[in-house]
Design an enzyme around this catalytic site. Structure first.
Site, PDB file in Angstrom:
ATOM      1  N   LYS A 229      -5.883   4.539 -13.468  1.00 51.42           N
ATOM      2  CA  LYS A 229      -4.526   4.078 -13.820  1.00 51.42           C
ATOM      3  C   LYS A 229      -4.603   2.829 -14.708  1.00 51.42           C
ATOM      4  CE  LYS A 229      -3.151   1.198 -11.000  1.00 51.42           C
ATOM      5  NZ  LYS A 229      -2.777  -0.026 -10.355  1.00 51.42           N
TER       6      LYS A 229
ATOM      7  N   LYS B 288      -4.238  -9.097 -16.333  1.00 50.26           N
ATOM      8  CA  LYS B 288      -4.901  -8.165 -15.397  1.00 50.26           C
ATOM      9  C   LYS B 288      -5.450  -6.943 -16.142  1.00 50.26           C
ATOM     10  CE  LYS B 288      -6.082  -6.070 -11.554  1.00 50.26           C
ATOM     11  NZ  LYS B 288      -7.126  -6.472 -10.645  1.00 50.26           N
TER      12      LYS B 288
HETATM   13  P1  NAD Z   1      -3.645   1.317  -1.390  1.00 53.27           P
HETATM   14  O1  NAD Z   1      -3.352   2.681  -1.871  1.00 53.27           O
HETATM   15  O2  NAD Z   1      -4.729   1.100  -0.384  1.00 53.27           O
HETATM   16  O3  NAD Z   1      -2.317   0.631  -0.811  1.00 53.27           O
HETATM   17  C1  NAD Z   1      -1.018   0.878  -1.278  1.00 53.27           C
HETATM   18  C2  NAD Z   1      -0.087   1.007  -0.075  1.00 53.27           C
HETATM   19  O4  NAD Z   1       1.247   1.169  -0.536  1.00 53.27           O
HETATM   20  C3  NAD Z   1      -0.418   2.228   0.810  1.00 53.27           C
HETATM   21  O5  NAD Z   1      -0.569   1.789   2.143  1.00 53.27           O
HETATM   22  C4  NAD Z   1       0.800   3.135   0.625  1.00 53.27           C
HETATM   23  O6  NAD Z   1       1.110   3.872   1.793  1.00 53.27           O
HETATM   24  C5  NAD Z   1       1.883   2.108   0.309  1.00 53.27           C
HETATM   25  N1  NAD Z   1       3.018   2.689  -0.402  1.00 53.27           N
HETATM   26  C6  NAD Z   1       3.020   3.484  -1.495  1.00 53.27           C
HETATM   27  N2  NAD Z   1       4.275   3.780  -1.865  1.00 53.27           N
HETATM   28  C7  NAD Z   1       5.090   3.160  -0.982  1.00 53.27           C
HETATM   29  C8  NAD Z   1       6.487   3.077  -0.834  1.00 53.27           C
HETATM   30  N3  NAD Z   1       7.305   3.729  -1.672  1.00 53.27           N
HETATM   31  N4  NAD Z   1       6.986   2.345   0.187  1.00 53.27           N
HETATM   32  C9  NAD Z   1       6.151   1.686   1.020  1.00 53.27           C
HETATM   33  N5  NAD Z   1       4.813   1.736   0.948  1.00 53.27           N
HETATM   34  C10 NAD Z   1       4.288   2.463  -0.047  1.00 53.27           C
HETATM   35  O7  NAD Z   1      -3.929   0.455  -2.704  1.00 53.27           O
HETATM   36  P2  NAD Z   1      -4.625  -0.977  -2.802  1.00 53.27           P
HETATM   37  O8  NAD Z   1      -6.088  -0.795  -3.052  1.00 53.27           O
HETATM   38  O9  NAD Z   1      -4.166  -1.868  -1.701  1.00 53.27           O
HETATM   39  O10 NAD Z   1      -4.010  -1.482  -4.207  1.00 53.27           O
HETATM   40  C11 NAD Z   1      -2.666  -1.926  -4.333  1.00 53.27           C
HETATM   41  C12 NAD Z   1      -2.467  -2.490  -5.728  1.00 53.27           C
HETATM   42  O11 NAD Z   1      -3.373  -3.579  -5.937  1.00 53.27           O
HETATM   43  C13 NAD Z   1      -2.759  -1.477  -6.859  1.00 53.27           C
HETATM   44  O12 NAD Z   1      -1.872  -1.682  -7.914  1.00 53.27           O
HETATM   45  C14 NAD Z   1      -4.182  -1.818  -7.263  1.00 53.27           C
HETATM   46  O13 NAD Z   1      -4.442  -1.438  -8.592  1.00 53.27           O
HETATM   47  C15 NAD Z   1      -4.204  -3.332  -7.044  1.00 53.27           C
HETATM   48  N6  NAD Z   1      -5.513  -3.925  -6.747  1.00 53.27           N
HETATM   49  C16 NAD Z   1      -6.366  -3.344  -5.846  1.00 53.27           C
HETATM   50  C17 NAD Z   1      -7.604  -3.950  -5.599  1.00 53.27           C
HETATM   51  C18 NAD Z   1      -8.616  -3.349  -4.629  1.00 53.27           C
HETATM   52  O14 NAD Z   1      -9.770  -3.785  -4.635  1.00 53.27           O
HETATM   53  N7  NAD Z   1      -8.252  -2.385  -3.792  1.00 53.27           N
HETATM   54  C19 NAD Z   1      -7.945  -5.145  -6.237  1.00 53.27           C
HETATM   55  C20 NAD Z   1      -7.034  -5.731  -7.115  1.00 53.27           C
HETATM   56  C21 NAD Z   1      -5.818  -5.120  -7.367  1.00 53.27           C
END
Ligand code: NAD
Length: 298
Positions: free
Chosen positions: A239, A171
């Site tokens: 990040k 990744k």
């Molecule tokens: P996001 O910030 O939209 O979602 C993360 C969620 O986790 C939020 O709803 C937040 O409230 C929750 N959260 C944080 N800490 C918490 C805790 N202690 N307990 C419970 N809930 C908690 O982020 P995202 O875009 O969904 O990305 C999530 C992961 O996936 C990241 O690592 C990101 O790098 C990866 N990712 C994102 C994408 C994208 O296009 N958005 C694509 C591939 C990978």
């Protein structure tokens, strides 16, 4: 049908959890902010009030959280996943985190009697919504096989890439390639606009040749429209560039282009644009050209 707990119902976790419900699994969701749990319950899932509640009866726990410290916080401690999930449960971490942290957490999960897989995804929000994610999986083969049905509920390309931590390493490479692509596409668009070229036509023909890419297909028009609604937040890509530059340094590997793009991503975040989609890297590229043009005329 599998009993699944999804922790982290953000841009990616919520549609992934909904797709698991649609695939016929029994899914309980938990998120720090209650509104997101409510949204999942409205979509047909079950809601939990804590990590402990969410995982108590789970056969599979899927975490989809922003960063390494968030995953460490959710899995550790007496209220966390490791202390409360049933013996033998699969723990799939789909978040993008540091490969070295993934290895340490996998060891701790095994000590707690769980079967860990690091399984970060690519394909963005669109891939999460359509259930077409690419999933790069690190861990034991038997555990990958056991999780395959769950993976098939959220993704299309599911590849076991090696032992624990390998998914995160792949990744990190993915994020290096995507950021460099976004930077190159941004520069090309600013260049084409400066010459007054029909940019829609230009992107169409570029997309059909060797310059074509999924980045061009998915982000090109958004750059032309200056539409940087996330999507994948630039803050998260910042990040990830930290992850890949640190991991490369650790392995004595030089990634000069990656290091440069990491700086540009960092600068865009530092000037307050971390909430934009990662295609918003374009805004810095555009400013560099616009600002120098203004200075020359002044
Ligand atoms: P996001 O910030 O939209 O979602 C993360 C969620 O986790 C939020 O709803 C937040 O409230 C929750 N959260 C944080 N800490 C918490 C805790 N202690 N307990 C419970 N809930 C908690 O982020 P995202 O875009 O969904 O990305 C999530 C992961 O996936 C990241 O690592 C990101 O790098 C990866 N990712 C994102 C994408 C994208 O296009 N958005 C694509 C591939 C990978």
């Amino acid at each position: 049908m599998t009993t699944i707990s999804v922790i982290g119902l953000g841009i990616m976790g919520l549609p992934m959890a909904k797709n698991l419900v649609a695939a016929g699994h029994e899914v309980t969701g938990y998120n720090r902010s209650r509104g997101k749990v409510d949204a999942f319950v409205e979509a047909g899932g079950s809601g939990a009030d804590s990590v402990r509640d969410a995982v108590r009866e789970a056969e599979v726990i899927l975490t989809m959280l922003p960063d390494s410290p968030d995953v460490e916080a959710v899995v550790g401690g007496e209220d966390g996943v490791f202390a409360n999930a049933p013996e033998g449960a699969l723990w799939i971490d789909a978040s993008t985190i540091r490969p070295d942290v993934a290895v340490q957490l996998a060891d701790r999960a095994r000590e707690a009697g769980l079967r860990p897989l690091d399984a970060p995804v690519s394909g963005g929000e669109a891939g999460a919504v359509s259930g077409a994610l690419s999933i790069m999986v690190g861990g034991e083969k038997a555990d990958v096989d056991a999780a395959r049905e769950v993976f098939e509920g959220v993704g299309k390309t599911i590849v076991h890439v090696g032992p624990s931590g390998s998914g995160q390493t792949v990744k990190a490479a993915n994020q290096l390639i995507v950021a460099a692509n976004i930077q190159a596409l941004s520069e090309a668009v600013v260049f084409l606009e400066a010459y007054g070229v029909d940019t829609t036509a230009a992107l169409e023909v570029l997309g059909g040749g060797l310059a074509g890419s999924k980045v061009l297909d998915q982000k090109g028009q958004k750059m032309l429209d200056r539409d940087f609604q996330p999507g994948f937040r630039l803050q998260l890509h910042h990040k990830d560039m930290g992850i890949v530059t640190a991991a490369a340094r650790e392995a004595a590997v030089s990634i000069p282009l990656g290091a440069l793009v990491a700086q540009l991503v960092g600068a865009t975040v530092a000037r307050g644009d971390g909430g934009l989609d990662h295609s918003g890297l374009f805004t810095l590229v555009e400013t560099l050209s616009t600002a120098s043009g203004d200075d020359l005329q002044a």
